[in-house]
Scaffold this motif. Structure first.
Motif, PDB file in Angstrom:
ATOM      1  N   LEU A   1     -21.472  24.241-128.956  1.00 51.53           N
ATOM      2  CA  LEU A   1     -20.652  25.605-128.270  1.00 51.53           C
ATOM      3  C   LEU A   1     -21.459  27.053-128.931  1.00 51.53           C
ATOM      4  O   LEU A   1     -21.980  26.958-129.408  1.00 51.53           O
ATOM      5  N   VAL A   2     -21.234  27.812-127.415  1.00 52.08           N
ATOM      6  CA  VAL A   2     -21.944  28.798-126.899  1.00 52.08           C
ATOM      7  C   VAL A   2     -21.114  29.857-126.940  1.00 52.08           C
ATOM      8  O   VAL A   2     -20.325  30.431-126.806  1.00 52.08           O
ATOM      9  N   VAL A   3     -21.553  31.304-128.531  1.00 47.95           N
ATOM     10  CA  VAL A   3     -20.530  32.087-128.732  1.00 47.95           C
ATOM     11  C   VAL A   3     -21.630  33.460-129.206  1.00 47.95           C
ATOM     12  O   VAL A   3     -22.532  33.425-129.504  1.00 47.95           O
ATOM     13  N   SER A   4     -21.219  34.716-128.408  1.00 42.63           N
ATOM     14  CA  SER A   4     -21.607  35.912-127.969  1.00 42.63           C
ATOM     15  C   SER A   4     -20.869  36.604-128.832  1.00 42.63           C
ATOM     16  O   SER A   4     -19.701  36.656-128.498  1.00 42.63           O
TER      17      SER A   4
ATOM     18  N   GLY B   1     -20.639  17.743-135.945  1.00 43.37           N
ATOM     19  CA  GLY B   1     -20.855  16.989-134.996  1.00 43.37           C
ATOM     20  C   GLY B   1     -21.125  18.175-133.839  1.00 43.37           C
ATOM     21  O   GLY B   1     -21.318  17.381-132.665  1.00 43.37           O
ATOM     22  N   ILE B   2     -20.421  19.446-133.656  1.00 43.51           N
ATOM     23  CA  ILE B   2     -20.924  20.361-133.194  1.00 43.51           C
ATOM     24  C   ILE B   2     -22.108  21.356-133.453  1.00 43.51           C
ATOM     25  O   ILE B   2     -22.450  22.148-134.968  1.00 43.51           O
ATOM     26  N   GLU B   3     -23.048  21.582-132.364  1.00 46.14           N
ATOM     27  CA  GLU B   3     -23.974  22.559-132.529  1.00 46.14           C
ATOM     28  C   GLU B   3     -23.815  23.768-131.591  1.00 46.14           C
ATOM     29  O   GLU B   3     -23.131  23.979-130.890  1.00 46.14           O
ATOM     30  N   VAL B   4     -23.838  24.681-132.885  1.00 46.73           N
ATOM     31  CA  VAL B   4     -23.707  26.542-132.587  1.00 46.73           C
ATOM     32  C   VAL B   4     -24.576  27.521-132.069  1.00 46.73           C
ATOM     33  O   VAL B   4     -25.329  26.960-133.002  1.00 46.73           O
ATOM     34  N   VAL B   5     -24.393  27.735-131.174  1.00 42.81           N
ATOM     35  CA  VAL B   5     -25.758  28.715-131.015  1.00 42.81           C
ATOM     36  C   VAL B   5     -24.687  30.001-130.943  1.00 42.81           C
ATOM     37  O   VAL B   5     -23.645  30.405-129.915  1.00 42.81           O
TER      38      VAL B   5
ATOM     39  N   ARG C   1     -21.083  32.451-115.973  1.00 44.95           N
ATOM     40  CA  ARG C   1     -22.875  32.203-114.952  1.00 44.95           C
ATOM     41  C   ARG C   1     -23.781  31.660-116.959  1.00 44.95           C
ATOM     42  O   ARG C   1     -24.867  31.744-116.235  1.00 44.95           O
ATOM     43  N   ASP C   2     -23.367  33.114-118.062  1.00 42.16           N
ATOM     44  CA  ASP C   2     -24.875  32.469-118.429  1.00 42.16           C
ATOM     45  C   ASP C   2     -23.953  32.001-119.597  1.00 42.16           C
ATOM     46  O   ASP C   2     -24.902  30.747-120.874  1.00 42.16           O
ATOM     47  N   GLY C   3     -23.543  30.398-119.573  1.00 47.85           N
ATOM     48  CA  GLY C   3     -22.831  29.521-120.282  1.00 47.85           C
ATOM     49  C   GLY C   3     -22.439  29.969-121.446  1.00 47.85           C
ATOM     50  O   GLY C   3     -22.444  29.216-122.502  1.00 47.85           O
ATOM     51  N   ILE C   4     -21.582  30.440-121.789  1.00 50.56           N
ATOM     52  CA  ILE C   4     -20.897  30.995-122.709  1.00 50.56           C
ATOM     53  C   ILE C   4     -19.629  30.808-123.029  1.00 50.56           C
ATOM     54  O   ILE C   4     -18.747  30.788-122.309  1.00 50.56           O
ATOM     55  N   ASP C   5     -19.154  29.495-124.106  1.00 49.38           N
ATOM     56  CA  ASP C   5     -18.443  29.281-124.493  1.00 49.38           C
ATOM     57  C   ASP C   5     -16.860  29.976-125.116  1.00 49.38           C
ATOM     58  O   ASP C   5     -15.602  30.679-124.112  1.00 49.38           O
ATOM     59  N   VAL C   6     -17.587  31.186-125.872  1.00 48.08           N
ATOM     60  CA  VAL C   6     -16.515  32.165-126.407  1.00 48.08           C
ATOM     61  C   VAL C   6     -17.421  33.615-126.688  1.00 48.08           C
ATOM     62  O   VAL C   6     -18.450  33.429-126.945  1.00 48.08           O
ATOM     63  N   GLY C   7     -16.670  34.871-126.427  1.00 50.84           N
ATOM     64  CA  GLY C   7     -17.157  36.139-125.856  1.00 50.84           C
ATOM     65  C   GLY C   7     -16.325  36.281-127.692  1.00 50.84           C
ATOM     66  O   GLY C   7     -14.936  36.342-127.261  1.00 50.84           O
TER      67      GLY C   7
ATOM     68  N   ASP D   1     -10.419  27.379-118.096  1.00 51.09           N
ATOM     69  CA  ASP D   1     -11.055  26.226-118.206  1.00 51.09           C
ATOM     70  C   ASP D   1     -11.552  25.999-118.949  1.00 51.09           C
ATOM     71  O   ASP D   1     -11.595  24.656-119.329  1.00 51.09           O
ATOM     72  N   VAL D   2     -13.288  26.249-119.833  1.00 47.48           N
ATOM     73  CA  VAL D   2     -13.363  26.164-120.750  1.00 47.48           C
ATOM     74  C   VAL D   2     -12.489  26.667-122.401  1.00 47.48           C
ATOM     75  O   VAL D   2     -12.723  26.153-123.519  1.00 47.48           O
ATOM     76  N   ALA D   3     -11.612  26.736-122.059  1.00 46.44           N
ATOM     77  CA  ALA D   3     -10.949  27.530-123.344  1.00 46.44           C
ATOM     78  C   ALA D   3      -9.565  26.316-123.994  1.00 46.44           C
ATOM     79  O   ALA D   3      -9.792  26.354-125.078  1.00 46.44           O
ATOM     80  N   ILE D   4      -9.786  25.030-123.151  1.00 44.96           N
ATOM     81  CA  ILE D   4     -10.014  23.691-123.741  1.00 44.96           C
ATOM     82  C   ILE D   4     -10.364  22.783-124.458  1.00 44.96           C
ATOM     83  O   ILE D   4     -10.229  22.240-124.282  1.00 44.96           O
ATOM     84  N   LYS D   5     -11.520  23.434-123.560  1.00 47.02           N
ATOM     85  CA  LYS D   5     -12.369  22.275-124.851  1.00 47.02           C
ATOM     86  C   LYS D   5     -12.633  21.854-126.001  1.00 47.02           C
ATOM     87  O   LYS D   5     -12.090  22.655-126.487  1.00 47.02           O
ATOM     88  N   PRO D   6     -12.838  20.951-127.083  1.00 45.81           N
ATOM     89  CA  PRO D   6     -11.980  20.880-128.203  1.00 45.81           C
ATOM     90  C   PRO D   6     -12.649  21.572-129.538  1.00 45.81           C
ATOM     91  O   PRO D   6     -12.389  21.952-130.164  1.00 45.81           O
TER      92      PRO D   6
END
Length: 309
Positions: free
Chosen positions: A98-101, A124-128, A140-146, A276-281
């Motif tokens: 999970l990549v959070v900006s 089990g979730i790696e948070v960046v 573009r930057d592969g960020i799941d949540v801004g 599309d990313v919003a539905i990721k678990p």
């Protein structure tokens, strides 16, 4: 049971499959990033191990044999299954990341001190956690949540308001040897710290407090709210701060909120994702956890009293 010790060398099998598909040692070499001589050597070794010819050779021209065609089809199917299993495993690993900006001040002063709770709940979730003052391109930057502080207008993205924000003055309890202003009018005699930019102007708060004062000029101007708070905590003056940003220092006694007048900001914190990313678990888990933390924050922090927008 298959005796895997009798399997041919995997590199040789890959070289053979590529050469069979291209019917060329040179093009197989380009695909695998080795020399044509290395391809030829690997296939010779494979033929010796199998005890049969896989290609007929006429100078630099090659032609695959009937046995070679059957063997190549079997190898291609097996390599395809390996490639599919590898891609599935890689995708599973990406789903657990999970990549959070977030803006730096919110990331360091509100989110980071609480984030361990999410990690404990979802080991089990790696948070960046990335912090940036600029608006990232999430896709573009592969960020799941801004997590963004603004008005919620983010074209092409899904955005939800998660937390309103309020402005009010704060100062160190030791500012002016503890003689803190007891009314907004006494701010006329104080050093007023400020950030660069119209969004952080003192004027709207002055108007709410009934003060006819110009926006402060001169003195210390910073580009980051964390620096402004640090200066206030060090006794350099009075800072106009946001509630979520200053709550940690206020709870620790490093800063004191002045007066019971808070200005409701026209900006707020938004949870922003690519649709599309919003539905990721992991994104949904983070959204649920964040809602809970915000509810706790509102319940336990001194929520602003007299407000206006």
């Amino acid at each position: 049971m298959v005796d895997f010790r009798k399997l041919p060398n995997l590199a040789a099998l890959r070289a053979f499959e590529a050469a069979a598909r291209h019917e060329s040692f040179s093009r197989a070499a380009e695909e695998i990033h080795v020399t044509p001589g290395a391809i030829s050597h690997q296939i010779r070794a494979l033929e010796e191990e199998l005890g049969l010819l896989l290609f007929t050779r006429n100078g630099k021209r090659i032609a695959i044999t009937e046995s070679g065609q059957r063997f190549a089809a079997a190898i291609r199917k097996s390599l395809g299954e390996i490639a599919t299993a590898t891609a599935a495993l890689q995708e599973q690993n990406r789903q657990q990341r999970l990549v959070v900006s977030s803006p730096p001040s919110f990331a360091s002063r509100w989110l980071a001190p609480r984030l361990w709770k999410f990690v404990d709940r979802h080991p089990g979730i790696e948070v960046v956690l990335q912090s940036s003052s600029h608006l990232n391109d999430l896709a573009r930057d592969g960020i799941d949540v801004g997590l963004r502080f603004g008005v919620g207008n983010y074209p092409g993205l899904k955005s939800e308001k998660i937390l309103e924000e309020f402005y009010y003055p704060v100062a160190s309890p030791h500012y002016r040897q503890g003689r803190l202003p007891s009314s907004p009018q006494q701010l006329r005699d104080c050093v007023l710290l400020r950030m660069d930019g119209l969004q952080e102007s003192w004027l709207p708060w002055f108007a709410l407090a009934g003060l006819d004062l110009p926006d402060p000029a001169g003195g210390l101007v910073t580009e980051d709210s964390s620096l402004t708070l640090r200066a206030a905590a060090d006794g350099a003056g009075v800072a106009l701060t946001r509630h979520a940003i200053a709550s940690q220092e206020i709870a620790a006694g490093e800063l004191v909120r002045l007066f019971d007048i808070a200005l409701l900001s026209d900006r707020a914190y938004y949870f922003v994702t690519v649709p599309d990313v919003a539905i990721k678990p992991q994104v949904q888990h983070f959204r649920t956890w964040l809602e809970e933390e915000i509810a706790l924050f509102k319940a336990h922090s001194r929520w602003p009293g007299r407000v206006s927008n």
